[in-house]
Enzyme design. Structure first.
Site, PDB file in Angstrom:
ATOM      1  N   ASN A 139       7.129  20.964  15.948  1.00 39.04           N
ATOM      2  CA  ASN A 139       7.217  20.719  14.510  1.00 39.04           C
ATOM      3  C   ASN A 139       8.562  21.115  13.892  1.00 39.04           C
ATOM      4  O   ASN A 139       8.944  20.586  12.852  1.00 39.04           O
ATOM      5  CB  ASN A 139       6.059  21.397  13.763  1.00 39.04           C
ATOM      6  CG  ASN A 139       6.043  22.893  13.948  1.00 39.04           C
ATOM      7  OD1 ASN A 139       6.435  23.427  14.993  1.00 39.04           O
ATOM      8  ND2 ASN A 139       5.585  23.614  12.936  1.00 39.04           N
ATOM      9  N   GLU A 179       4.172  33.929  17.906  1.00 39.59           N
ATOM     10  CA  GLU A 179       4.017  33.483  16.525  1.00 39.59           C
ATOM     11  C   GLU A 179       3.147  32.244  16.558  1.00 39.59           C
ATOM     12  O   GLU A 179       3.491  31.251  17.207  1.00 39.59           O
ATOM     13  CB  GLU A 179       5.366  33.200  15.883  1.00 39.59           C
ATOM     14  CG  GLU A 179       6.228  34.442  15.699  1.00 39.59           C
ATOM     15  CD  GLU A 179       5.586  35.523  14.848  1.00 39.59           C
ATOM     16  OE1 GLU A 179       4.640  35.218  14.095  1.00 39.59           O
ATOM     17  OE2 GLU A 179       6.032  36.681  14.943  1.00 39.59           O
ATOM     18  N   CYS A 185       3.399  25.840  10.239  1.00 37.05           N
ATOM     19  CA  CYS A 185       2.454  26.951  10.401  1.00 37.05           C
ATOM     20  C   CYS A 185       2.261  27.716   9.103  1.00 37.05           C
ATOM     21  O   CYS A 185       1.261  28.406   8.929  1.00 37.05           O
ATOM     22  CB  CYS A 185       2.909  27.880  11.522  1.00 37.05           C
ATOM     23  SG  CYS A 185       4.588  28.506  11.328  1.00 37.05           S
ATOM     24  N   GLU A 198      10.536  37.745  14.143  1.00 41.59           N
ATOM     25  CA  GLU A 198      11.686  36.888  14.379  1.00 41.59           C
ATOM     26  C   GLU A 198      12.590  36.902  13.153  1.00 41.59           C
ATOM     27  O   GLU A 198      12.202  37.318  12.068  1.00 41.59           O
ATOM     28  CB  GLU A 198      11.226  35.464  14.691  1.00 41.59           C
ATOM     29  CG  GLU A 198      10.402  35.389  15.974  1.00 41.59           C
ATOM     30  CD  GLU A 198      10.189  33.966  16.470  1.00 41.59           C
ATOM     31  OE1 GLU A 198      10.923  33.542  17.375  1.00 41.59           O
ATOM     32  OE2 GLU A 198       9.284  33.311  15.941  1.00 41.59           O
TER      33      GLU A 198
END
Length: 482
Positions: free
Chosen positions: A151, A249, A283, A463
Site C-alpha cells: 500500500n 507494524e 493502516c 519506526e
C-alpha cells in the site's frame, strides 16, 4: 513493460526458478505493468549471504560516508520523481497526487537519515571514578530483513532501509510482489548512488517461501515487518526461535470521535479524507466515526454527501479516489459490505462497483458509508482495508471513549472537538500509538515515532525519527580507565 530482477551483491539477477509473476494495473487489469521474480529459498539464502558478507565493512564505514550515499539517493529519487510516480500509479492504483506525496516522502526520508548518519555513535557519561571515561556506543545490529506491504510501496521500504543503512546495517528486503516494480525503483537509486555491493539486497517472491527464510535464517539478526496482523504473528513466532530482534507494524481499526460541540463541516472533512483517501488502503485510515447523538443525523447526511461527491477513476487522471489494488482486495471489501448489511447496519451510500466505460474491469468500489452500526458488529471490529466507513452513535464522551478503545487494535485515533478538556482526556485515554485532535487519523510527520498499541504492533520498537534508529542499533557500555 518492466522486467524486474532480484538485486544481490550489486547485480540484477534472475531467480533460480526461472519463473516470474506479473504486476498489473488495478485500474485496467489487462495492462501488465511489469514482471517480478518468483524467488526460491535458495535465492533468498544467497541474498542473506551477500548481506552477511558485506556487514563488517559497511558497519565500519564512517557515518558521514554512509550519509553521503543516502543523500545522493534522495537526490536521484528527486530527479526521477515523475517517472516513479507514474510507475506507482500504474502498479498500485493511487491517484497521481497521492503517489506524488508518497515519492516525496521517500525523498525526504533519505535526506533526513543522511543527516542522522553523522550523529550516530553514542554519548559520554560522567563516571563515579577518577581517571575513567564512561561512554555508551551505538553499533549496528548486523543483517536486517525488511518485509514490506503493497500500500506504500516506496515510502515504507524507505523508512526501513534508510535508518538501517544509516546505522551501519546491511539489508535484505522483500517487497510485496504486486508492487515489486515500484520497489525496484528505490533499489536502482541506491545502486546508482554508489551503495557498496551486498549492503542492500532485493528479493521478490511469495511470503511463504522468501519470508519464511528471512525470518528463520540464523544469519539474519533483525526482522522489520509491516503488514497484516495474521502474517505479523507468524513472522514474530518464526523469528523468535533464535531470538532475533523483531519489529512489527500491523493493522488498525481507527476511530474518529465527533463530539457534541464539534464543527460538523470540519468533522465531515476530517473523517472523509481519513476514510476515503488512498482508497481506504492505509493502516491508519479512519474506519469508524463515533458520533454524539445530538449531531449524529447531521453528520451522517454530511459524510454521505462528501462520499457521493468524490470523483472515482484511474489514478493517472488524478481523481479523488482510485481503485483497490487487486481483485482479492476488492472482493474482501465487497464481502464486508455484504456482512454489514446482513448484520443490520444501514447502508447510506455506496456499496457497489461503479459501472460504465470509464471503469471497465478495474478494481473500483464506491466510497461506502454505513450508519446505525453497533460497536460489536464485525464491520466495527475488523479491519476492512477499503473505503468503508462505519458511523456509530453514542450518548456521551464516556461512551465514545469506550467505543473508540473497544477493539483489539490500537494504531491511530482522533477526536473533533472545541472542548479543551475533552481533547486532553482523549489524548490521555485513547489506546492508540498515534492520537490526534481536530485532524484526520492518517498522516504523520517523518521525524516523530510511528507505531501502534495492542494488536497493531509488537510494542517493541517504533519506526521513524530518532526512535527509528533504536531498532537498528545495539548499545555497548565502555569503561576506559587511564
Amino acid at each position: 513493460m518492466a522486467e524486474t530482477h532480484n538485486y544481490v551483491s550489486g547485480e540484477w539477477i534472475e531467480s533460480e526458478s526461472g519463473e516470474t509473476m506479473q504486476s498489473r494495473n488495478p485500474a485496467d487489469p489487462s495492462e501488465v505493468v511489469g514482471t517480478v521474480q518468483s524467488s526460491t529459498a535458495a535465492d533468498t539464502r544467497r541474498a542473506i549471504a551477500a548481506a552477511d558478507e558485506a556487514a563488517e565493512e559497511w558497519g565500519a564505514t564512517p557515518g558521514p560516508e554512509r550519509g553521503a550515499i543516502l543523500r545522493e539517493t534522495g537526490a536521484i529519487l528527486a530527479d526521477r520523481k515523475a517517472s516513479i510516480v507514474e510507475t506507482l500509479v500504474r502498479e498500485e492504483g493511487k491517484t497521481r497526487s497521492e503517489a506524488g506525496g508518497e515519492v516525496q516522502r521517500a525523498i525526504d526520508i533519505f535526506h533526513y537519515y543522511a543527516g542522522k548518519a553523522s550523529d550516530i555513535g553514542g554519548e559520554v557519561k560522567e563516571s563515579s571514578a577518577r581517571d575513567t571515561t564512561l561512554s555508551v556506543r551505538q553499533e549496528p545490529v548486523g543483517v536486517v530483513a525488511a518485509i514490506t506491504p503493497w500500500n506504500y510501496p516506496i515510502a515504507i521500504p524507505a523508512w526501513k532501509i534508510a535508518p538501517a543503512l544509516a546505522a551501519g546495517n546491511t539489508v535484505v528486503i522483500k517487497p510485496a510482489t504486486v508492487a515489486g516494480v515500484t520497489g525496484a525503483k528505490l533499489v536502482e537509486a541506491l545502486d546508482d548512488a554508489g551503495l557498496p555491493d551486498g549492503v542492500l539486497n532485493f528479493v521478490t517472491g511469495s511470503g511463504s517461501v522468501v519470508g519464511s527464510v528471512l525470518t528463520t535464517d540464523e544469519r539474519v539478526d533483525a526482522v522489520s515487518f509491516t503488514g497484516s496482523e495474521s502474517v505479523g504473528d507468524t513472522v514474530y513466532q518464526a523469528a523468535a526461535e533464535d531470538q532475533k530482534r523483531v519489529q512489527l507494524e500491523m493493522g488498525g481499526k481507527n476511530p474518529t470521535v465527533v463530539a457534541a460541540d464539534a464543527d460538523i463541516d470540519e468533522a465531515v472533512d476530517i473523517v472523509g479524507s481519513g476514510a476515503f483517501g488512498v482508497t481506504g488502503q492505509a493502516c491508519t485510515a479512519c474506519s469508524r466515526a463515533v458520533v454524539h447523538e445530538s449531531v449524529y443525523e447531521e453528520f451522517v447526511a454530511g459524510i454521505a454527501e462528501y462520499a457521493d461527491a468524490l470523483d472515482i477513476g484511474a489514478g493517472m487522471t488524478d481523481p479523488d479516489m482510485g481503485p483497490q489494488v487487486t481483485q482479492s482486495e476488492l472482493d474482501g471489501t465487497l464481502e464486508y459490505i455484504d456482512i454489514a448489511q446482513s448484520e443490520g447496519a444501514r447502508l447510506v451510500t455506496g456499496g457497489e462497483r461503479p459501472t460504465g466505460e470509464r471503469y471497465g474491469d478495474g478494481y473500483f468500489v464506491e466510497p461506502t458509508v454505513f450508519a446505525d452500526v453497533d460497536p460489536d458488529m464485525r464491520i466495527a471490529q475488523e479491519e476492512v482495508f477499503g473505503p468503508v466507513l462505519s458511523v456509530i452513535p453514542v450518548d456521551g464522551f464516556e461512551s465514545a471513549l469506550d467505543v473508540a478503545n473497544g477493539v483489539e487494535q490500537g494504531l491511530s485515533a482522533s477526536i473533533v472537538t472545541d472542548d479543551l478538556r475533552k481533547a486532553h482526556r482523549f489524548v490521555d485515554e485513547a489506546e492508540a500509538g498515534v492520537v490526534k485532535t481536530n485532524e484526520k487519523t492518517t498522516g504523520l510527520e517523518l521525524h516523530v515515532p510511528f507505531g501502534g498499541m495492542k494488536a497493531s504492533s509488537s510494542e517493541t520498537y517504533r519506526e521513524q525519527g530518532d526512535a527509528g534508529l533504536d531498532f537498528y542499533t545495539l548499545s555497548k557500555t565502555v569503561y576506559l580507565n587511564y
